[in-house]
Scaffold this motif. Structure first.
Motif, mmCIF file in Angstrom:
data_model
loop_
_atom_site.group_PDB
_atom_site.id
_atom_site.type_symbol
_atom_site.label_atom_id
_atom_site.label_comp_id
_atom_site.label_asym_id
_atom_site.label_seq_id
_atom_site.Cartn_x
_atom_site.Cartn_y
_atom_site.Cartn_z
ATOM 1 N N ALA A 7 0.830 -1.205 0.000
ATOM 2 C CA ALA A 7 0.000 0.000 0.000
ATOM 3 C C ALA A 7 0.864 1.254 0.000
ATOM 4 O O ALA A 7 0.532 2.259 -0.653
ATOM 5 C CB ALA A 7 -0.925 -0.011 1.215
ATOM 6 N N GLU A 8 1.987 1.220 0.707
ATOM 7 C CA GLU A 8 2.899 2.363 0.710
ATOM 8 C C GLU A 8 3.502 2.563 -0.678
ATOM 9 O O GLU A 8 3.659 3.701 -1.137
ATOM 10 C CB GLU A 8 4.011 2.142 1.739
ATOM 11 N N GLN A 9 3.827 1.454 -1.357
ATOM 12 C CA GLN A 9 4.365 1.555 -2.719
ATOM 13 C C GLN A 9 3.355 2.202 -3.663
ATOM 14 O O GLN A 9 3.694 3.066 -4.469
ATOM 15 C CB GLN A 9 4.723 0.162 -3.244
ATOM 16 N N VAL A 10 2.111 1.743 -3.568
ATOM 17 C CA VAL A 10 1.068 2.258 -4.464
ATOM 18 C C VAL A 10 0.813 3.734 -4.184
ATOM 19 O O VAL A 10 0.746 4.564 -5.104
ATOM 20 C CB VAL A 10 -0.240 1.456 -4.303
ATOM 21 N N ALA A 11 0.649 4.092 -2.902
ATOM 22 C CA ALA A 11 0.335 5.476 -2.538
ATOM 23 C C ALA A 11 1.472 6.426 -2.909
ATOM 24 O O ALA A 11 1.234 7.576 -3.302
ATOM 25 C CB ALA A 11 0.041 5.561 -1.039
ATOM 26 N N GLY A 12 2.718 5.948 -2.819
ATOM 27 C CA GLY A 12 3.850 6.817 -3.078
ATOM 28 C C GLY A 12 4.293 6.874 -4.525
ATOM 29 O O GLY A 12 5.167 7.672 -4.876
ATOM 30 N N ASP A 13 3.686 6.046 -5.380
ATOM 31 C CA ASP A 13 4.146 6.001 -6.775
ATOM 32 C C ASP A 13 2.977 5.943 -7.754
ATOM 33 O O ASP A 13 2.606 6.938 -8.371
ATOM 34 C CB ASP A 13 5.063 4.784 -6.956
ATOM 35 N N LEU A 14 2.362 4.772 -7.883
ATOM 36 C CA LEU A 14 1.356 4.565 -8.919
ATOM 37 C C LEU A 14 0.168 5.503 -8.788
ATOM 38 O O LEU A 14 -0.307 6.062 -9.782
ATOM 39 C CB LEU A 14 0.885 3.107 -8.897
ATOM 40 N N LEU A 15 -0.341 5.692 -7.571
ATOM 41 C CA LEU A 15 -1.534 6.509 -7.402
ATOM 42 C C LEU A 15 -1.324 7.943 -7.879
ATOM 43 O O LEU A 15 -2.212 8.529 -8.509
ATOM 44 C CB LEU A 15 -1.981 6.518 -5.936
ATOM 45 N N ALA A 16 -0.169 8.495 -7.578
ATOM 46 C CA ALA A 16 0.106 9.877 -7.998
ATOM 47 C C ALA A 16 0.112 9.982 -9.518
ATOM 48 O O ALA A 16 -0.488 10.898 -10.099
ATOM 49 C CB ALA A 16 1.441 10.341 -7.421
#
Length: 249
Positions: free
Chosen positions: A120-129
């Motif tokens: 979830a940290e990976q997604v929030a810090g990269d893909l989601l943006a």
């Protein structure tokens, strides 16, 4: 043969991932027997890198789809490279026209750790943006080429695919358009496809009459504004040339 253990692992991982992402997300597991849903998902995956390469070599057998309150979607897939973890990819919205994706850099997916909390940290810090930026650009593009309506007049703008679009549209006018077959997309644009010219013409005529009864005029225009407004279009004629634009992802 369907691997029940892997299915449970994927679904459980996605459930935890959804609960840990910012904002409100839900998770839906798509099993192998739902082939049409899986095929539709593959067609909407917004990736030309890691996830696209994986799908090119390993047809999608199952997936979990994370859906945000605003309709944004992410697909969680198994990895097939002998490493632990999963892949996650952005999913292109269903309701935007193909031309909305022109000149937008794909929000390519990423590989996730086997730990959903770290994932979830990976997604929030990269893909989601990157996904949110691409979504904003696509929705902006979808609203381009549409002559703006006014409070007392709905402007129907011809689209390259032969459809019609109107934006912005008030609540009363929107209800009339929706009743007559227009569909509101995620950019807030009301669209009527041109697959059946007779049906399209009838919808425009009926909508025009109903809007007129509310004191709201209608007009038909090309994106350039080259067609003069008409009080109530009696018949919608197909544009001379229909340009087919393929969405690139």
């Amino acid at each position: 043969m369907h691997d029940h253990e892997n299915s449970e692992r994927l679904a459980s991982y996605a459930d935890v991932l959804a609960s840990e992402l910012p904002d409100s997300w839900t998770s839906t597991y798509i099993p192998p027997e739902h082939k049409d849903d899986l095929a539709e998902l593959v067609d909407r995956i917004w990736d030309l890198d890691l996830v696209a390469e994986s799908l090119a070599h390993h047809p999608l057998q199952q997936a979990s789809v994370l859906t945000r309150a605003d309709g944004a979607r992410l697909a969680v897939l198994h990895r097939h490279d002998e490493r632990d973890g999963f892949l996650i990819a952005a999913v292109a919205p269903r309701d935007l026209p193909d031309e909305a994706y022109r000149d937008i850099h794909e929000p390519n997916g990423i590989a996730l750790t086997d730990d959903p909390f770290l994932g979830a940290e990976q997604v929030a810090g990269d893909l989601l943006a990157r996904y949110d930026i691409a979504l904003t650009q696509a929705r902006h593009n979808a609203a381009q080429g549409v002559q703006p309506s006014q409070a007392d007049r709905v402007v129907l703008t011809w689209q390259p695919d032969g459809g019609l679009a109107a934006s912005p549209v008030g609540e009363k006018a929107g209800a009339v358009l929706a009743t007559n077959g227009f569909v509101r997309d995620s950019a807030g644009v009301y669209r009527l496809n041109g697959d059946d010219i007779v049906t399209q013409a009838r919808a425009v005529r009926d909508a025009g009459r109903q809007l007129d009864a509310l004191g709201i005029g209608t007009a038909l225009q090309h994106p350039s504004g080259g067609i003069a407004p008409a009080a109530t279009p009696a018949v919608a004629a197909a544009p001379a040339v229909h340009a087919s634009i393929a969405r690139t992802r």
